[in-house]
Enzyme design. Sequence first.
Site, PDB file in Angstrom:
ATOM      1  N   LYS A 120      -0.986  -0.961  -4.401  1.00  0.00           N
ATOM      2  CA  LYS A 120      -2.206  -0.203  -4.064  1.00  0.00           C
ATOM      3  C   LYS A 120      -1.837   1.255  -3.884  1.00  0.00           C
ATOM      4  O   LYS A 120      -0.898   1.584  -3.156  1.00  0.00           O
ATOM      5  CB  LYS A 120      -2.793  -0.809  -2.793  1.00  0.00           C
ATOM      6  CG  LYS A 120      -3.783   0.038  -2.028  1.00  0.00           C
ATOM      7  CD  LYS A 120      -4.455  -0.823  -0.957  1.00  0.00           C
ATOM      8  CE  LYS A 120      -4.615  -0.089   0.355  1.00  0.00           C
ATOM      9  NZ  LYS A 120      -5.182  -0.957   1.408  1.00  0.00           N
ATOM     10  N   ASP A 137     -13.575  -2.268   2.914  1.00  0.00           N
ATOM     11  CA  ASP A 137     -12.636  -2.373   4.039  1.00  0.00           C
ATOM     12  C   ASP A 137     -13.378  -1.870   5.285  1.00  0.00           C
ATOM     13  O   ASP A 137     -14.009  -2.659   6.008  1.00  0.00           O
ATOM     14  CB  ASP A 137     -11.374  -1.543   3.727  1.00  0.00           C
ATOM     15  CG  ASP A 137     -10.380  -1.452   4.889  1.00  0.00           C
ATOM     16  OD1 ASP A 137     -10.649  -2.010   5.971  1.00  0.00           O
ATOM     17  OD2 ASP A 137      -9.322  -0.785   4.743  1.00  0.00           O
ATOM     18  N   ASP A 142      -7.095   2.906  -3.066  1.00  0.00           N
ATOM     19  CA  ASP A 142      -7.834   2.933  -1.795  1.00  0.00           C
ATOM     20  C   ASP A 142      -8.120   4.380  -1.442  1.00  0.00           C
ATOM     21  O   ASP A 142      -7.202   5.175  -1.221  1.00  0.00           O
ATOM     22  CB  ASP A 142      -6.984   2.268  -0.694  1.00  0.00           C
ATOM     23  CG  ASP A 142      -7.745   2.125   0.627  1.00  0.00           C
ATOM     24  OD1 ASP A 142      -8.894   2.595   0.715  1.00  0.00           O
ATOM     25  OD2 ASP A 142      -7.165   1.542   1.567  1.00  0.00           O
ATOM     26  N   SER A 156       0.873  -1.161   0.000  1.00  0.00           N
ATOM     27  CA  SER A 156       0.000   0.000   0.000  1.00  0.00           C
ATOM     28  C   SER A 156       0.919   1.223   0.000  1.00  0.00           C
ATOM     29  O   SER A 156       1.711   1.393   0.924  1.00  0.00           O
ATOM     30  CB  SER A 156      -0.865  -0.028   1.263  1.00  0.00           C
ATOM     31  OG  SER A 156      -1.614   1.149   1.373  1.00  0.00           O
ATOM     32  N   LYS A 210      -2.913   4.935  -2.656  1.00  0.00           N
ATOM     33  CA  LYS A 210      -3.850   5.722  -1.851  1.00  0.00           C
ATOM     34  C   LYS A 210      -4.257   6.940  -2.674  1.00  0.00           C
ATOM     35  O   LYS A 210      -3.408   7.570  -3.341  1.00  0.00           O
ATOM     36  CB  LYS A 210      -3.180   6.166  -0.544  1.00  0.00           C
ATOM     37  CG  LYS A 210      -2.943   5.012   0.420  1.00  0.00           C
ATOM     38  CD  LYS A 210      -4.254   4.537   1.038  1.00  0.00           C
ATOM     39  CE  LYS A 210      -3.989   3.529   2.132  1.00  0.00           C
ATOM     40  NZ  LYS A 210      -5.231   3.095   2.788  1.00  0.00           N
ATOM     41  N   GLY A 254      -3.725  -4.348   6.074  1.00  0.00           N
ATOM     42  CA  GLY A 254      -2.700  -4.011   7.061  1.00  0.00           C
ATOM     43  C   GLY A 254      -3.059  -2.728   7.776  1.00  0.00           C
ATOM     44  O   GLY A 254      -3.839  -1.912   7.274  1.00  0.00           O
ATOM     45  N   LYS A 277      -9.421  -7.327   7.829  1.00  0.00           N
ATOM     46  CA  LYS A 277      -8.452  -6.911   8.845  1.00  0.00           C
ATOM     47  C   LYS A 277      -8.920  -7.530  10.144  1.00  0.00           C
ATOM     48  O   LYS A 277     -10.053  -7.261  10.580  1.00  0.00           O
ATOM     49  CB  LYS A 277      -8.415  -5.385   8.981  1.00  0.00           C
ATOM     50  CG  LYS A 277      -7.781  -4.691   7.778  1.00  0.00           C
ATOM     51  CD  LYS A 277      -7.779  -3.201   7.932  1.00  0.00           C
ATOM     52  CE  LYS A 277      -7.065  -2.559   6.740  1.00  0.00           C
ATOM     53  NZ  LYS A 277      -7.375  -1.119   6.643  1.00  0.00           N
ATOM     54  N   GLU A 306     -10.902   0.470  -3.414  1.00  0.00           N
ATOM     55  CA  GLU A 306     -11.204   0.126  -2.020  1.00  0.00           C
ATOM     56  C   GLU A 306     -11.927   1.276  -1.310  1.00  0.00           C
ATOM     57  O   GLU A 306     -11.472   2.419  -1.346  1.00  0.00           O
ATOM     58  CB  GLU A 306      -9.864  -0.196  -1.330  1.00  0.00           C
ATOM     59  CG  GLU A 306      -9.977  -0.798   0.050  1.00  0.00           C
ATOM     60  CD  GLU A 306      -8.604  -1.195   0.602  1.00  0.00           C
ATOM     61  OE1 GLU A 306      -7.652  -1.403  -0.203  1.00  0.00           O
ATOM     62  OE2 GLU A 306      -8.461  -1.275   1.825  1.00  0.00           O
TER      63      GLU A 306
END
Length: 373
Positions: free
Chosen positions: A161, A238, A188, A135, A163, A290, A262, A213
């Site tokens: 991934k 998520d 995400d 990420s 952000k 994570g 998670k 996400e």
Amino acid sequence: MKIDAVVMREIQMPLAHPFVTSFGATTMRRMLLLGIEAEGLRAWGECVAGEHPYFSDEMIDTAWTVTETELLPRVVGQVLERGSEVPALLEQVRGHRMAKAAVENAVWDLEAQVRGVPLAKLLGGTRERIACGVSIGMQPTMEEQLAKVETEVAAGYQRIKLKCRPGWDTAMFEAVRKRFPDIVLSCDANSAYRLDDAAHIATWDEFKLLMIEQPLWYDDFYFHAVLQRQIKTAICLDESIRNRRDADAALSLGGGRIVNIKVGRVGGFTEAIAVHDVAQRHGVPVWCGGMLESGIGRAHNIALSSLPNFSLPGDVSASARYWAEDIIDPEVTVGGTGEIVVPTYAGRGFGVRVDRVEALTVRRARVVAALRA
Ligand code: OSB
Ligand code: MG
């Protein structure tokens, strides 16, 4: 397994690189660790709550209070056979799932040691290796963003991934896709968009992302289902999946086609396994998210990721991406093929460096059994 006492500690460790998401920047992690004393052994749990209630409504200080005053008094002094008995003991306390997970997972950690089996096997894991992604937080410039992606692709990670948030999305995806036409990419948003943004989000279909996400509200899956019908790219939930019922409801509604699990967000290993099973029944793949964990939470994530329906690369990456020096030995390493080997010996498979934990501790409390008449 008689739970004699639990030591709570807050440790503080600076991240090797600041981590920036749509909800803020993290440079220093404050982490709540639990050390169970039982059977002459020491078992560990990590609470993944953040420094602020920005990802969810929990934060380390609320977790500390509820753990000390409500959760541990229900567990310390008990004689337990299994980690899976813990949720029933904590049921009266509503919410506080990350705090509960630290307690429950520490008991599973203990159970694996007592039974002499790998934690991964105890959880029902079948994989010998797990696939790893990374990420990437939002970087200050496009050059730095591209350099970061380059580094992680070169390290072998199987999925990158990105952000994102309004203003750091389409142009950034375009630049990354142009430089790396064939890599597996996802994004995400951590709830940075609203349903009015549907047409904007639909334009990302051209970047062939594996998933988007949690684009909308942190507590929503109904409007994610509305959005999913307007875009081709799979939505992954998520924040809004708190338990097995949420997973069942969200997937029945079509709120997404992938689930990020998670273990802290859903309240512990028992619920994480149940969410995994619900997704599998829906034919939906899951991956392990994570929370910038120390080695203890990371070791637990590796064990969980060995379950069969964790068929997509998770955000479980090498210790060195986060820490100058982790608190476990060996540290978590990722091979050139972007995989972590699941440990095959008893327990969590990574030793805890108690001396280092001690040196990093800024707050400590020891909860012992209340005297019973
Ligand atoms: O949304 O997945 C998230 C980190 C902190 C809080 C929320 C998230 C994340 C990450 C980082 O994406 C995952 C990691 O590398 O630990
Ligand atoms: Mg996320």
